[in-house]
Write a protein that holds these residues in place. Structure first.
Motif, PDB file in Angstrom:
ATOM      1  N   GLY A 439       0.795  -1.228   0.000  1.00 28.25           N
ATOM      2  CA  GLY A 439       0.000   0.000   0.000  1.00 28.25           C
ATOM      3  C   GLY A 439       0.825   1.274   0.000  1.00 28.25           C
ATOM      4  N   ASP A 440       2.103   1.161  -0.326  1.00 27.02           N
ATOM      5  CA  ASP A 440       2.994   2.326  -0.317  1.00 27.02           C
ATOM      6  C   ASP A 440       3.008   3.006  -1.689  1.00 27.02           C
ATOM      7  OD1 ASP A 440       4.917   4.184   0.328  1.00 27.02           O
ATOM      8  OD2 ASP A 440       6.604   2.778   0.187  1.00 27.02           O
ATOM      9  N   GLY A 468      -5.319 -11.076  -2.044  1.00 21.29           N
ATOM     10  CA  GLY A 468      -3.925 -11.176  -2.441  1.00 21.29           C
ATOM     11  C   GLY A 468      -3.404 -10.158  -3.420  1.00 21.29           C
ATOM     12  N   ASN A 469      -4.109  -9.898  -4.515  1.00 20.88           N
ATOM     13  CA  ASN A 469      -3.606  -8.988  -5.544  1.00 20.88           C
ATOM     14  C   ASN A 469      -4.491  -7.753  -5.725  1.00 20.88           C
ATOM     15  OD1 ASN A 469      -1.158 -10.309  -6.684  1.00 20.88           O
ATOM     16  ND2 ASN A 469      -2.586 -11.975  -7.064  1.00 20.88           N
ATOM     17  N   ASN A 470      -5.288  -7.424  -4.707  1.00 20.29           N
ATOM     18  CA  ASN A 470      -6.175  -6.263  -4.819  1.00 20.29           C
ATOM     19  C   ASN A 470      -5.358  -4.967  -4.874  1.00 20.29           C
ATOM     20  OD1 ASN A 470      -8.018  -4.139  -4.418  1.00 20.29           O
ATOM     21  ND2 ASN A 470      -9.362  -5.388  -3.158  1.00 20.29           N
ATOM     22  N   ASP A 471      -4.583  -4.708  -3.857  1.00 14.72           N
ATOM     23  CA  ASP A 471      -3.690  -3.547  -3.752  1.00 14.72           C
ATOM     24  C   ASP A 471      -4.415  -2.203  -3.621  1.00 14.72           C
ATOM     25  OD1 ASP A 471      -1.493  -5.264  -4.075  1.00 14.72           O
ATOM     26  OD2 ASP A 471      -1.507  -5.014  -6.248  1.00 14.72           O
ATOM     27  N   THR A 472      -5.698  -2.125  -4.013  1.00 14.28           N
ATOM     28  CA  THR A 472      -6.396  -0.832  -4.025  1.00 14.28           C
ATOM     29  C   THR A 472      -7.032  -0.492  -2.677  1.00 14.28           C
ATOM     30  OG1 THR A 472      -8.555  -1.739  -4.665  1.00 14.28           O
ATOM     31  CG2 THR A 472      -6.999  -1.225  -6.449  1.00 14.28           C
ATOM     32  N   ASN A 473      -7.150  -1.499  -1.804  1.00 20.96           N
ATOM     33  CA  ASN A 473      -7.843  -1.344  -0.506  1.00 20.96           C
ATOM     34  C   ASN A 473      -9.327  -1.030  -0.675  1.00 20.96           C
ATOM     35  OD1 ASN A 473      -5.655  -1.807   1.378  1.00 20.96           O
ATOM     36  ND2 ASN A 473      -4.790   0.106   0.618  1.00 20.96           N
ATOM     37  N   TRP A 474      -9.862  -1.296  -1.847  1.00 24.35           N
ATOM     38  CA  TRP A 474     -11.289  -1.079  -2.120  1.00 24.35           C
ATOM     39  C   TRP A 474     -12.052  -2.364  -1.857  1.00 24.35           C
ATOM     40  CZ3 TRP A 474     -14.498  -3.415  -5.862  1.00 24.35           C
ATOM     41  CH2 TRP A 474     -15.751  -2.814  -6.070  1.00 24.35           C
ATOM     42  N   GLU A 475     -13.254  -2.211  -1.305  1.00 25.74           N
ATOM     43  CA  GLU A 475     -14.144  -3.346  -1.116  1.00 25.74           C
ATOM     44  C   GLU A 475     -15.571  -2.837  -1.143  1.00 25.74           C
ATOM     45  OE1 GLU A 475     -13.227  -6.822   1.649  1.00 25.74           O
ATOM     46  OE2 GLU A 475     -14.937  -5.923   2.689  1.00 25.74           O
TER      47      GLU A 475
END
Length: 547
Positions: A439-440, A468-475
């Protein structure tokens, strides 16, 4: 997968390949029909030289999550099945049976050995899958195993390892129980997260996968004999491979040259036999000339190039700012003037090879008027009077000439169309992907190539905030439920509608801004034959040879 000549494959042809892949299964895993051409290979050195650009993220199948690692693992390891001609064929599995409810698969393993001579057993599969699911190992691709009963529960700490629906009945029998009927499960078992690992070695040495040597055991057509980190990997034919008679290449040298012009020069100088995707990259400016000379190979694939937004980092935590940035990109200009590889502008997440209607997408390309409306609304919601009050946004990408040029073009578009200041930041692949996963970053370049032939493979990336591969922190709860419901839906049309409804939510909330749908572009030596490239973009050299 089919032999690729210098032909421009239409999307309809690739789509038909995908559709046929859904229904067929090849029973014979060792067919070899190259005929007379192969006889001529005997007097030609069977050594292949390719470029993989950079150091692999990990050569442990349970930790790998990128195409660089995959391009090595598909040569050195093998799962229960292997994809050939677009269909899964039997590989480590000699046969299989499926229960009447389509939820239990019983695989019988063939006689096969690891590179050190140890037998490949059902326990090696059970160990590898459960290792990837063990939360302490932090496998980014653990979710690819969630089709297995209780796999997700174990990965989330809500069940025990023994509850997971994979069990070695004996050395040659592996029983797998699924959560729901999964029509593409045999395709999944060809994917690298489903590869076995030598459980005997792995239990003795937890770092077995970090270097070449006696501890790095694999079960595929090739074995790794040297790994000069950040420089070169050398593979040789695996004499212990069960189908070794089919393998004609004696050696594959994989160099790590992260400069596209150097890669093409090495090809022209005879130092490489293949340049470009999927292992490397050609300079975008070289593509028109290579095409004119009849040397360029182009293949549309199931992949999407996009920018990920870190939705927890201001101002990208505002949906209207994200939509303003996405709408203000001129994708047509990028594919024509920057990438130049006959890519298709993307206004959707799922490639048109899976959803044909996505060639049009969910919004207009380069809709600057709409982008300005979203920007104005977003600034108001953030309590800012003017775009000048918005701090510069950082756009990150991994070191690569093509990624740099696209980022520069987008930087100019956002400045010109919206007045937003953008700083560019690049890092080598291993560092870059770690920054995204942690998340950096604010906005980061990434691409997704299909792992198997189903739209859910693109949509499930964003199902869980910490997936695992989301990276966006969206849900999004509704989005998540639609994907869950789709996995239980047996009617294909109803299932498609659920997935389309989910994609509409994704494109409305815009945690990613799609840029284009991929093509593979490459050049190769004329006498190199039998390289298998799928519509998903991966490559296998098991059947390759020099004529």
């Amino acid at each position: 997968m089919k032999k690729r000549l210098s032909i421009l494959f239409s999307l309809m042809l690739v789509l038909s390949l995908f559709l046929s892949a859904c229904g067929g299964f090849q029973k014979n895993g060792s067919t070899d029909d190259k005929g007379k051409d192969e006889d001529k290979a005997a007097n030609v050195p069977q050594e292949l030289h390719v470029n993989i650009k950079t150091e692999p993220f990990s050569l442990n199948p349970g930790l790998a999550n990128d195409s660089v690692s995959a391009n090595v693992l598909y040569q050195t390891f093998e799962g229960l099945t292997r994809i050939k001609d677009g269909k899964p064929e039997l590989a480590m599995a000699e046969s299989y049976k499926v229960s009447d409810d389509q939820k239990t698969y019983t695989f019988k393993l063939r006689d096969a050995k690891w590179t050190n001579g140890d037998p490949v057993t059902a326990k090696d599969f059970e160990y590898a899958w459960k290792w990837a699911l063990d939360p302490k190992n932090q496998s980014q691709y653990a979710y690819q195993l969630y089709y297995i009963k209780n796999a997700q529960a174990y990965n989330e700490g809500k069940a025990k390892a023994e509850d997971v629906g994979v069990k070695a009945i004996d050395d040659k029998t592996l029983q797998v129980t699924l959560e729901n009927p999964t029509p593409y499960f045999l395709e999944l078992t060809a994917f690298y997260t489903y590869f076995p690992v030598n459980s005997k070695i792995a239990q003795q040495n937890p770092k077995w996968y970090t270097n070449a040597g006696d501890q790095y055991t694999s079960n595929g057509p090739f074995k790794m004999v040297s790994w000069e980190h950040n420089n070169k990997i050398v593979l040789e034919k695996n004499e212990n491979y069960w189908d070794a008679k089919t393998v004609k290449l004696t050696k594959i040298e994989m160099v790590m040259v992260n400069d596209t012009n150097t890669e093409l020069s090495m090809f022209n100088n005879g130092e490489l036999d293949w340049a470009g995707m999927p292992t490397g990259q050609l300079p975008p400016d070289s593509l028109p000339k290579l095409k004119e000379e009849g040397k360029l190979h182009v293949q549309p694939i199931a992949g999407t190039y996009w920018y990920k937004f870190n939705t927890e980092k201001p101002p990208l935590n505002n949906v209207n700012i994200r939509k303003a940035l996405a709408y203000a990109i001129d994708r047509e200009a990028i594919v024509k003037n920057v990438s130049k590889g006959e890519q298709i502008p993307a206004m959707a997440a799922v490639p048109p090879t899976m959803f044909p209607e996505n060639k049009k997408g969910y919004f207009k390309d380069n809709d600057v008027k709409k982008a300005k409306e979203y920007l104005k609304k977003g600034l108001q919601e953030l309590g800012l009077k003017d775009v000048k009050d918005l701090p510069p946004i950082t756009l990150s990408y991994n070191t690569d000439d093509a990624h740099a040029k696209i980022a520069q073009a987008v930087q100019d578009m956002w400045k010109k169309n919206l007045g937003i200041e953008v700083k560019l930041e690049n890092a080598e692949w291993a560092v870059y992907i770690d920054k995204l996963h942690s998340g950096d970053y604010q906005i980061g370049r990434m691409g997704w190539l299909g792992d198997f032939n189903d739209p859910i493979n693109f949509l499930e990336l964003f199902r869980d905030k910490k997936g695992g591969n989301n990276d966006t922190n969206w849900e999004n709860p509704k989005y998540k439920q639609l994907l869950i419901d789709s996995q239980k839906q047996t009617d294909p049309e109803k299932r498609k509608e659920l997935l389309k409804e989910a994609e509409a939510i994704l494109m409305d909330e815009m945690p990613v801004a799609p840029i284009y749908f991929y093509t593979n572009t490459w050049v190769q030596k004329d006498n190199l034959k039998g390289v298998e490239m799928s519509g998903l973009g991966d490559v296998q050299f098991k059947w390759a040879y020099f004529k």
